[in-house]
Motif scaffolding. Structure first.
Motif, mmCIF file in Angstrom:
data_model
loop_
_atom_site.group_PDB
_atom_site.id
_atom_site.type_symbol
_atom_site.label_atom_id
_atom_site.label_comp_id
_atom_site.label_asym_id
_atom_site.label_seq_id
_atom_site.Cartn_x
_atom_site.Cartn_y
_atom_site.Cartn_z
ATOM 1 N N ASP A 242 1.433 4.064 -3.161
ATOM 2 C CA ASP A 242 0.787 5.347 -2.890
ATOM 3 C C ASP A 242 1.010 6.314 -4.061
ATOM 4 O OD1 ASP A 242 -0.290 7.018 -0.308
ATOM 5 O OD2 ASP A 242 0.842 8.271 -1.720
ATOM 6 N N PRO A 243 -0.086 6.943 -4.531
ATOM 7 C CA PRO A 243 0.039 7.783 -5.729
ATOM 8 C C PRO A 243 0.811 9.081 -5.493
ATOM 9 C CG PRO A 243 -2.168 7.929 -4.829
ATOM 10 C CD PRO A 243 -1.469 6.859 -4.051
ATOM 11 N N ASN A 244 0.966 9.498 -4.245
ATOM 12 C CA ASN A 244 1.684 10.747 -3.973
ATOM 13 C C ASN A 244 3.088 10.529 -3.417
ATOM 14 O OD1 ASN A 244 -0.371 12.782 -4.588
ATOM 15 N ND2 ASN A 244 -1.495 11.792 -2.923
ATOM 16 N N PHE A 245 3.207 9.515 -2.549
ATOM 17 C CA PHE A 245 4.489 9.367 -1.852
ATOM 18 C C PHE A 245 5.138 8.015 -2.094
ATOM 19 C CE2 PHE A 245 1.667 12.146 0.649
ATOM 20 C CZ PHE A 245 2.369 13.330 0.485
ATOM 21 N N ARG B 224 0.840 -1.200 0.000
ATOM 22 C CA ARG B 224 0.000 0.000 0.000
ATOM 23 C C ARG B 224 0.872 1.245 0.000
ATOM 24 N NH1 ARG B 224 -4.720 1.158 -0.275
ATOM 25 N NH2 ARG B 224 -4.094 3.302 -0.254
ATOM 26 N N ASN C 271 -15.773 9.129 -7.272
ATOM 27 C CA ASN C 271 -14.927 8.532 -8.302
ATOM 28 C C ASN C 271 -15.465 8.749 -9.700
ATOM 29 O OD1 ASN C 271 -13.283 7.549 -6.349
ATOM 30 N ND2 ASN C 271 -14.001 5.449 -6.458
ATOM 31 N N LEU D 182 -4.071 2.256 -8.104
ATOM 32 C CA LEU D 182 -5.192 1.582 -7.443
ATOM 33 C C LEU D 182 -6.511 2.309 -7.695
ATOM 34 C CD1 LEU D 182 -3.530 0.774 -4.013
ATOM 35 C CD2 LEU D 182 -4.178 -0.876 -5.748
ATOM 36 N N GLY E 295 -0.926 10.454 3.920
ATOM 37 C CA GLY E 295 -2.094 10.744 3.082
ATOM 38 C C GLY E 295 -2.438 12.212 3.167
ATOM 39 N N THR F 13 -6.669 14.466 -8.979
ATOM 40 C CA THR F 13 -7.110 13.287 -9.732
ATOM 41 C C THR F 13 -6.831 11.987 -9.000
ATOM 42 O OG1 THR F 13 -4.985 13.343 -10.852
ATOM 43 C CG2 THR F 13 -6.859 14.321 -12.012
ATOM 44 N N LYS F 14 -6.021 12.050 -7.954
ATOM 45 C CA LYS F 14 -5.574 10.792 -7.344
ATOM 46 C C LYS F 14 -6.232 10.488 -6.006
ATOM 47 C CE LYS F 14 -1.299 12.443 -8.485
ATOM 48 N NZ LYS F 14 0.118 12.621 -8.218
ATOM 49 N N PHE F 15 -7.255 11.281 -5.639
ATOM 50 C CA PHE F 15 -7.782 11.164 -4.288
ATOM 51 C C PHE F 15 -8.355 9.775 -3.988
ATOM 52 C CE2 PHE F 15 -11.191 12.786 -6.944
ATOM 53 C CZ PHE F 15 -12.252 11.985 -6.593
ATOM 54 N N GLY F 16 -8.732 9.043 -5.053
ATOM 55 C CA GLY F 16 -9.330 7.726 -4.850
ATOM 56 C C GLY F 16 -8.396 6.752 -4.152
ATOM 57 N N SER F 17 -7.096 7.004 -4.205
ATOM 58 C CA SER F 17 -6.151 6.099 -3.545
ATOM 59 C C SER F 17 -5.469 6.756 -2.366
ATOM 60 C CB SER F 17 -5.082 5.627 -4.522
ATOM 61 O OG SER F 17 -5.676 5.075 -5.652
ATOM 62 N N VAL F 18 -5.926 7.961 -2.006
ATOM 63 C CA VAL F 18 -5.279 8.665 -0.900
ATOM 64 C C VAL F 18 -5.943 8.243 0.415
ATOM 65 C CG1 VAL F 18 -4.962 10.932 0.142
ATOM 66 C CG2 VAL F 18 -4.557 10.618 -2.285
ATOM 67 N N ASN G 215 -9.773 6.629 -0.385
ATOM 68 C CA ASN G 215 -9.396 5.228 -0.438
ATOM 69 C C ASN G 215 -10.260 4.412 0.510
ATOM 70 O OD1 ASN G 215 -7.842 2.757 -0.004
ATOM 71 N ND2 ASN G 215 -7.084 3.845 1.796
ATOM 72 N N LEU H 179 -0.105 15.735 2.706
ATOM 73 C CA LEU H 179 -0.339 16.605 1.544
ATOM 74 C C LEU H 179 -0.541 18.049 1.999
ATOM 75 C CD1 LEU H 179 -2.745 14.377 -0.593
ATOM 76 C CD2 LEU H 179 -0.402 15.026 -1.165
ATOM 77 N N GLN I 251 -18.453 7.034 -2.263
ATOM 78 C CA GLN I 251 -17.161 6.817 -2.916
ATOM 79 C C GLN I 251 -17.348 6.742 -4.435
ATOM 80 O OE1 GLN I 251 -15.343 3.215 -1.658
ATOM 81 N NE2 GLN I 251 -13.308 3.841 -2.224
ATOM 82 N N LYS J 57 1.248 20.537 -0.686
ATOM 83 C CA LYS J 57 0.794 19.973 -1.961
ATOM 84 C C LYS J 57 -0.713 20.132 -2.099
ATOM 85 C CE LYS J 57 4.380 16.587 -2.871
ATOM 86 N NZ LYS J 57 4.645 15.281 -3.444
ATOM 87 N N ASP K 231 -1.903 6.862 -10.253
ATOM 88 C CA ASP K 231 -2.904 6.333 -9.333
ATOM 89 C C ASP K 231 -3.282 4.913 -9.738
ATOM 90 O OD1 ASP K 231 -4.719 6.111 -7.376
ATOM 91 O OD2 ASP K 231 -6.192 7.471 -8.243
ATOM 92 N N GLN L 137 -17.919 7.059 -10.791
ATOM 93 C CA GLN L 137 -18.492 5.794 -11.227
ATOM 94 C C GLN L 137 -20.016 5.873 -11.260
ATOM 95 O OE1 GLN L 137 -16.287 3.834 -8.049
ATOM 96 N NE2 GLN L 137 -15.551 2.314 -9.506
#
Lengths: 310, 429
Positions: free
Chosen positions: A142-145, A138, B412, A162, B261, B250-255, B192, B265, B408, B270, A160, B414
């Motif tokens: 991670d998409p940022n770190f 995981r 996303n 996942l 996390g 754009t990446k919040f779905g995996s944050v 996430n 950020l 979610q 960031k 990203d 979806q």
């Protein structure tokens, strides 16, 4: 041999009575195992089937509702999706893991020292628990770190991994494979070492090269191991949910919510034990059916030896 | 928004199955009320830094009163599952720590809880008591600090951009453009799996600002058809607009939430802002202490133009509660609950960084480690006409968990806003 010897030593009626007793141990010997199996496998299974016919929240007494849960099950679109994702993961895992572990297993079966050292390193992931593996991956994904942002150019800017269904499934397959390939490699290593060298020597005399030897000797000789290993993958794949729980938690949305995960969510997050029991029963049928089928079509039940004629 | 710890560890879920597998055996060891001498009460509490304050209260209570309270500290992971298993058996605790709201519904329906003395109410802030009531009856007494949700922002990022934190929704949408232009994610949000309750906070606030608190009150009371209210669809559309305009990146779905996390950020600049519960401060303090001290700003959630809700309303965790079961020696439990608003207990909580919801807490906040921050929260809650409990908590897990999954999907992309509404409507059969 036993019966012949005994009949020589003892004559008449006594001989006929003694012989079968020596050949087959009594049923009594099976009792400890049987009790264990009934207590911890059959009884819970029966309990699950019963609960699947009830409505139960874990606090009050279960209320019998007949087939209500089952009707709901067969019209539940989410279950259909979960079944499909489970199948995709299952097939994907076998397609990735089987070839790699056969090749690695056969390679590591050699007695060269560098192979011994490298094999030890390959087997390392096997020592880690799935939970630890998932948590580690995981962080890595991670998409940022994690690692993806460092490889942003390679990935076409999409770090990203996942975040989409395809990416998430691919990640699940990669991580599962990373963890379980060593286990299957171990099976193949043992099996490959058991192949008689005379076969290869004969083949070499006949002029067969490495590749031919692999396809015509090694693979056929590994047949039983392939079946064993695949059965492990199928049954393990149908029941493995820890990796999904920790890596994607069924997400994005419900895109990787495989059946065991759906079962867990229903039972322990929404306290709908009746419906969760339906999913559990379905999984039970699926896993039993799949392994029976595998044994049947592969002829594993006949237990023919690959050593015939040697 | 449950509890910061319980959500952080997904491993909790593994413990859950273990707890169930262990079954009654595990609970039996935690103490059986059936075998306890008359007048004794077994008290289950959640493991966290305030345990010492509770233990002190228990000790002083035991040395004075007739009855005796035994406190068992239960690890955060799997607490709810252990509790549920114990409550379904004959070994339930006499008093237990909980999150109020929907988590108590099932217990009340099963006749496991004792109704508490309404006379206790006057010692607490009214808005924090709501979630301790089921069907108008008091079954939970506040025992911890309050955890409202509001906007946190990175002061330096705002100064560099020469802008102010948002007061209205149009401020907010303007800021999205400003920060996007600078390559900064306007809002960090955790989307996430286990952490997507961060997305729920947006829905909660928007629905409250647009329609007022009554809409959700009706839903919570059982009128699920209220989801058809135009305000819900409007909220979903506003969320979609935010997402589409890049407000969350754009990446919040995996944050995930917290360190590594959303909190990182924000601290690293960031992301400019994050909508989070008051515990964000403690998270920053432990991972980025300098930022927590100098760089972390906070403001209430902005007003929404044309909305019917009172701009003073807040959402979040009003507080945590102690409930009394039918297995407890009632007199002892009743006496013990009085310690939850005693000066020494409230003082102890303040020193641990909590903002208690007792009437007497106001004068003690000066002793908090960051009095300004404590006062900000206390005033926010005290002045709030309504403090809506986090929806997942208020509804209980049975409906809360699938609802969060639908949210979610909305974030996303979806699900469309329309499909979101119909999907949530379909959750309750």
């Amino acid at each position: 041999m036993v019966s012949i010897t005994s009949s020589r030593l003892v004559r008449g009626r006594e001989a006929r009575r003694a012989a079968p007793a020596l050949e087959r141990p009594g049923v009594a010997w099976a009792i400890p195992g049987l009790v264990f199996f009934i207590l911890f496998a059959i009884v819970p299974m029966a309990g699950v089937v019963y609960l699947s016919l009830t409505r139960w929240d874990g606090l009050s007494t279960p209320q019998f509702t007949g087939l209500h849960n089952w009707w709901r099950f067969f019209s539940d679109g989410q279950i259909l999706q979960s079944t499909l994702v489970t199948a995709v993961l299952l097939v994907g895992n076998i397609l990735v893991q089987a070839p790699i572990s056969i090749l690695l297993g056969v390679w590591s079966a050699g007695y060269q020292r560098n192979r011994a050292v490298l094999s030890t390193i390959f087997f390392f992931p096997l020592l880690l628990s799935t939970a630890a593996t998932a948590v580690m991956w995981r962080q890595l994904l991670d998409p940022n770190f994690g690692i993806p942002p460092k490889l942003a150019d390679l990935l076409g800017g999409n770090t990203d991994l996942l975040g989409g269904q395809k990416g998430a499934i691919a990640c699940l397959i990669v991580v599962t494979s990373w963890q379980f390939i060593p286990f299957h490699t171990l099976i193949y290593q043992g099996a490959a070492r058991a192949i008689p060298l005379t076969l290869y020597q004969a083949a070499a005399i006949d002029g067969a090269g490495r590749v031919r030897q692999f396809f015509h000797i090694t693979l056929p000789q590994l047949r039983n191991s392939i079946i064993t290993s695949t059965t492990f993958m199928v049954v393990g794949g149908l029941t493995a949910f820890d990796i999904v729980l920790l890596l994607t938690n069924g997400g994005p949305g419900t895109d990787t919510s495989i059946l065991p995960f759906a079962m867990y969510q229903t039972a322990f997050r929404t306290y709908d034990y009746g419906y969760a029991s339906v999913i559990a029963s379905f999984l039970l049928l699926l896993a039993t059916g799949a392994s029976l089928l595998l044994v049947k079509i592969s002829g594993y039940d006949k237990m023919t030896s690959t050593m015939e004629g040697l | 928004m449950k509890n910061r710890m319980s959500r952080k560890r997904a491993v909790a879920t593994l413990m859950a199955s273990a707890a169930l597998a262990m079954g009654v055996a595990g609970c039996g060891s935690a103490g059986s009320s059936a075998s306890a001498p008359a007048g004794n009460v077994q008290f289950w509490t959640l493991q966290d830094p305030t345990n010492t304050v509770q233990q002190a209260a228990v000790d002083s209570f035991n040395s004075a009163a007739h009855g005796k309270v035994t406190m068992s500290v239960i690890a955060t992971d799997g607490y709810k599952d252990k509790l549920r298993t114990a409550m379904g058996s004959s070994h339930m605790p006499g008093m237990f720590f909980n999150w109020g709201g929907g988590s108590l519904n099932d217990y009340v329906r099963a006749g496991k809880l004792a109704q508490l003395d309404p006379g206790l109410e006057s010692h607490f802030l009214a808005s924090a008591l709501e979630a301790g009531k089921v069907g108008g009856k008091l079954v939970g007494i506040p025992c911890r600090g309050t955890q409202p949700v509001f906007l946190f922002y990175n002061k330096k990022v705002f100064t560099d951009a020469g802008v102010q934190p948002p007061k209205t929704w149009s401020d907010l949408t303007n800021l999205v453009q400003v920060f996007k232009g600078k390559g900064i994610t306007p809002f960090a949000v955790a989307g996430n799996g286990t952490d997507s309750w961060g997305e729920l906070m947006w829905i909660e606030y928007l629905v409250d600002r647009l329609a007022g608190p009554d809409l959700f009150k009706k839903i919570q009371a059982g009128d699920w058809s209220q989801w058809k209210d135009p305000a819900v669809l409007k909220t979903a559309q506003m969320v979609k607009q935010l997402v589409d305009s890049g407000a969350f990146g754009t990446k919040f779905g995996s944050v995930g939430y917290g360190a590594g996390g959303t909190s990182t950020l924000l601290a690293k600049g960031k992301a400019a802002m994050v909508l989070m519960g008051s515990w964000e401060y403690a998270t920053q303090q432990s991972t980025n202490p300098t930022f927590a001290k100098q760089g972390l700003g906070y403001v209430p959630f902005p007003t929404v133009e044309g909305g019917k809700g009172d701009p003073g309303d807040v959402v979040g965790n009003p507080t945590n509660y102690i409930s009394v079961t039918t297995a407890a020696a009632q007199q002892t439990a009743k006496d013990f609950l009085q310690t939850t608003y005693s000066d020494s207990y409230v003082q102890g909580l303040v020193q641990k960084g909590e903002v208690p919801v007792t009437a007497n807490a106001g004068q003690m906040l000066a002793k908090a480690s960051d009095p300004a921050y404590a006062q900000f929260q206390y005033d926010l809650v005290r002045k709030a006409p309504t403090f809506t409990q986090s929806w997942d908590q208020a509804l209980g897990l049975t409906l809360g968990t699938p609802m969060i999954t639908e949210i979610q999907k909305l974030f996303n992309g979806q699900d469309t806003p329309e499909r979101f509404v119909s999907a949530v409507l379909a959750l309750k059969k």
